[in-house]
Design an enzyme around this catalytic site. Structure first.
Site, mmCIF file in Angstrom:
data_model
loop_
_atom_site.group_PDB
_atom_site.id
_atom_site.type_symbol
_atom_site.label_atom_id
_atom_site.label_comp_id
_atom_site.label_asym_id
_atom_site.label_seq_id
_atom_site.Cartn_x
_atom_site.Cartn_y
_atom_site.Cartn_z
ATOM 1 N N GLU A 152 0.808 -1.213 0.000
ATOM 2 C CA GLU A 152 0.000 0.000 0.000
ATOM 3 C C GLU A 152 0.842 1.265 0.000
ATOM 4 O O GLU A 152 0.544 2.215 -0.692
ATOM 5 C CB GLU A 152 -0.948 -0.014 1.208
ATOM 6 C CG GLU A 152 -2.202 0.822 1.018
ATOM 7 C CD GLU A 152 -2.040 2.293 1.329
ATOM 8 O OE1 GLU A 152 -2.831 3.079 0.804
ATOM 9 O OE2 GLU A 152 -1.127 2.675 2.077
ATOM 10 N N HIS A 209 -0.400 0.763 7.441
ATOM 11 C CA HIS A 209 -1.025 1.528 6.356
ATOM 12 C C HIS A 209 0.029 2.537 5.883
ATOM 13 O O HIS A 209 1.082 2.111 5.415
ATOM 14 C CB HIS A 209 -2.307 2.149 6.939
ATOM 15 C CG HIS A 209 -3.286 2.665 5.958
ATOM 16 N ND1 HIS A 209 -4.520 3.139 6.321
ATOM 17 C CD2 HIS A 209 -3.224 2.824 4.614
ATOM 18 C CE1 HIS A 209 -5.174 3.545 5.251
ATOM 19 N NE2 HIS A 209 -4.399 3.362 4.200
ATOM 20 N N HIS A 257 -3.631 -0.120 12.140
ATOM 21 C CA HIS A 257 -5.057 -0.327 12.451
ATOM 22 C C HIS A 257 -5.291 -1.696 13.076
ATOM 23 O O HIS A 257 -5.972 -2.541 12.488
ATOM 24 C CB HIS A 257 -5.918 -0.253 11.187
ATOM 25 C CG HIS A 257 -5.763 0.988 10.387
ATOM 26 N ND1 HIS A 257 -6.127 2.230 10.843
ATOM 27 C CD2 HIS A 257 -5.288 1.187 9.126
ATOM 28 C CE1 HIS A 257 -5.887 3.138 9.907
ATOM 29 N NE2 HIS A 257 -5.373 2.535 8.856
ATOM 30 N N ASN A 275 -4.985 7.849 7.672
ATOM 31 C CA ASN A 275 -4.662 7.125 6.454
ATOM 32 C C ASN A 275 -3.157 7.168 6.224
ATOM 33 O O ASN A 275 -2.515 6.147 6.053
ATOM 34 C CB ASN A 275 -5.403 7.766 5.277
ATOM 35 C CG ASN A 275 -5.246 7.003 3.996
ATOM 36 O OD1 ASN A 275 -4.141 6.861 3.483
ATOM 37 N ND2 ASN A 275 -6.341 6.474 3.477
ATOM 38 N N ASN A 328 -6.049 11.742 1.946
ATOM 39 C CA ASN A 328 -5.382 10.456 1.819
ATOM 40 C C ASN A 328 -3.863 10.631 1.948
ATOM 41 O O ASN A 328 -3.349 10.863 3.034
ATOM 42 C CB ASN A 328 -5.824 9.810 0.504
ATOM 43 C CG ASN A 328 -5.579 8.327 0.485
ATOM 44 O OD1 ASN A 328 -4.444 7.882 0.579
ATOM 45 N ND2 ASN A 328 -6.630 7.527 0.375
ATOM 46 N N ASP A 383 -3.970 8.337 -4.376
ATOM 47 C CA ASP A 383 -3.802 7.750 -3.057
ATOM 48 C C ASP A 383 -2.529 8.338 -2.427
ATOM 49 O O ASP A 383 -2.533 9.499 -2.036
ATOM 50 C CB ASP A 383 -3.770 6.214 -3.284
ATOM 51 C CG ASP A 383 -4.082 5.399 -2.066
ATOM 52 O OD1 ASP A 383 -3.488 5.681 -1.029
ATOM 53 O OD2 ASP A 383 -4.897 4.454 -2.139
ATOM 54 N N ASN A 384 -1.431 7.618 -2.383
ATOM 55 C CA ASN A 384 -0.225 8.152 -1.747
ATOM 56 C C ASN A 384 0.517 9.145 -2.630
ATOM 57 O O ASN A 384 0.480 9.052 -3.859
ATOM 58 C CB ASN A 384 0.701 7.002 -1.361
ATOM 59 C CG ASN A 384 0.173 6.244 -0.166
ATOM 60 O OD1 ASN A 384 0.111 6.771 0.934
ATOM 61 N ND2 ASN A 384 -0.253 5.010 -0.396
#
Ligand SMILES: *[C@@H]1O[C@H](CO)[C@@H](O)[C@H](O)[C@H]1NC(C)=O
Length: 357
Positions: A55, A115, A135, A169, A225, A270-271
């Site tokens: 991720e 994450h 998480h 996140n 994010n 996202d990232n």
């Protein structure tokens, strides 16, 4: 009779509302976007990182990539039952063999669910700190580790919880114990989290944390994010995945962030990774967020990598560097360049290393 009519009207109105929200959400998730293949040369899969996702990635100056894998995130598919792990991948070594990063005693690796990650190097004593959003049992907390290169290990220093850090996140470290973090939801409660997505309101925040103070320093994101920092440490970049934007925020003296601009990216990014030399932003994006969440192996989600150059100029350029319809890599969430190569990671699929053109 009157009561029945009232109930019917309420049910009809509620159904119409849900239907309308679904249409809006599908639009926002780019459910109908068609993707044209735009491949890079010499792509190789990273063996050992298949089906567990990759991720987030951060690359140390010596070419060691730290990769967070095995994310289990409510509402998203996950194909690995094992606890999450961090891997090291030496991009200077042709073999491209990831090795699990050893975690020293005293940390619960069974419930580890990493994450977003970020590395901070102390300029004074060269200590390297690894910050990980974790998480366990769907909770939201930050772990700080010390990374010891000679031992291929990290040692846990502390866990940080705070009610402002309820849906973290991603994270960017700015000191041995301080960071900025994004919340991708407004509510902390699991049921409300599922419902708020239908409302599509810009209620999400960025939080600053240090042992002295915790505060919301930026807001009005649909879903904040990826987060990262400019090479001169003056600006923070935040990807609003549902807003299809990347925000440039200036770090003020009191650690608050002021809005500079936002850049439209036309994808669900996202990232955010930042090339420390050029200052370019690299974004792992979901060209079709609807497919990434619904997941149908017959109609898989695609992947898209965008590069933003000259983000501080009047005219930043957004370039699509890579696009795949899901036949090679599904659901890309991160992309980061290293010496003419591009490492692409995904939420629950593979990791890929390609040559840049
Ligand atoms: C993706 O595109 C390739 C052609 O490049 C095609 O053969 C393949 O069927 C497509 N896959 C999906 C899932 O659309």
């Amino acid at each position: 009779m009157g009561k029945l009519i009232v109930v019917c009207v309420i049910v009809a109105a509620f159904s119409a509302f849900i239907g309308e929200r679904f249409v809006k959400l599908r639009e926002r998730a780019l459910a109908d976007r068609l993707l044209v293949q735009n491949h890079l040369p010499n792509c190789r899969l990273i063996k050992g990182l298949v089906k567990c996702g990759s991720e987030d990635v951060t690359i140390l100056p010596n070419g060691l990539a730290i990769i967070s894998t095995g994310l289990k995130y409510p509402g998203m598919p996950s194909f690995s039952d094992a606890p999450g792990k961090l891997y090291l991948l030496d991009l200077e070594n042709e073999r491209l063999k990831p090795v699990a990063l050893r975690i020293g005693q005293g940390f619960d690796t069974e419930s580890f669910n990493p994450h977003g990650i970020s590395v901070y190097t102390d300029e004074k004593d060269h200590s390297v700190y690894l910050f990980v959003v974790n998480h366990p049992e769907d909770k939201s907390q930050i772990e700080i580790f010390r990374y010891v290169e000679e031992e291929n290990s990290v040692f846990h220093l502390k866990t940080i919880y705070d009610q402002l850090l309820h849906s973290v996140n991603d994270i960017v470290a700015v000191g041995p114990e301080s960071f900025y973090a994004t919340n991708d939801h407004y509510f902390g409660n699991a049921v409300l989290k599922q419902l708020e997505i239908l409302l599509l309101q810009p209620w999400c925040t960025v939080v600053y944390y240090s042992p002295e103070e915790v505060m919301v320093v930026a807001d009005t994101f649909y879903s904040a994010n990826g987060i990262n920092i400019s090479p001169d440490n003056k600006f923070i970049y935040v990807s609003d995945i549902l807003g299809h934007t990347v925000h440039v925020l200036k770090i003020e003296g009191n650690n608050y962030l002021s809005n500079v601009k936002s850049v439209n990216v036309g994808s669900l990014c996202d990232n955010v990774e930042v090339d420390r030399e050029t200052g370019d932003l690299w974004l792992g994006c979901h060209p079709n967020g609807w497919k990434a969440v619904m997941y149908d192996p017959q109609d898989p989600p695609g992947s898209e990598v965008l590069q933003i150059q000259n983000i501080h100029s009047e005219k930043p350029t957004v370039t699509q560097v890579y696009a795949d319809n899901g036949s090679v890599i599904e659901g890309s969430s991160v992309a980061t360049p290293y010496k003419g190569k591009l490492l692409i990671g995904s939420v629950y699929h593979k990791a890929l290393l390609c040559d840049l053109k």
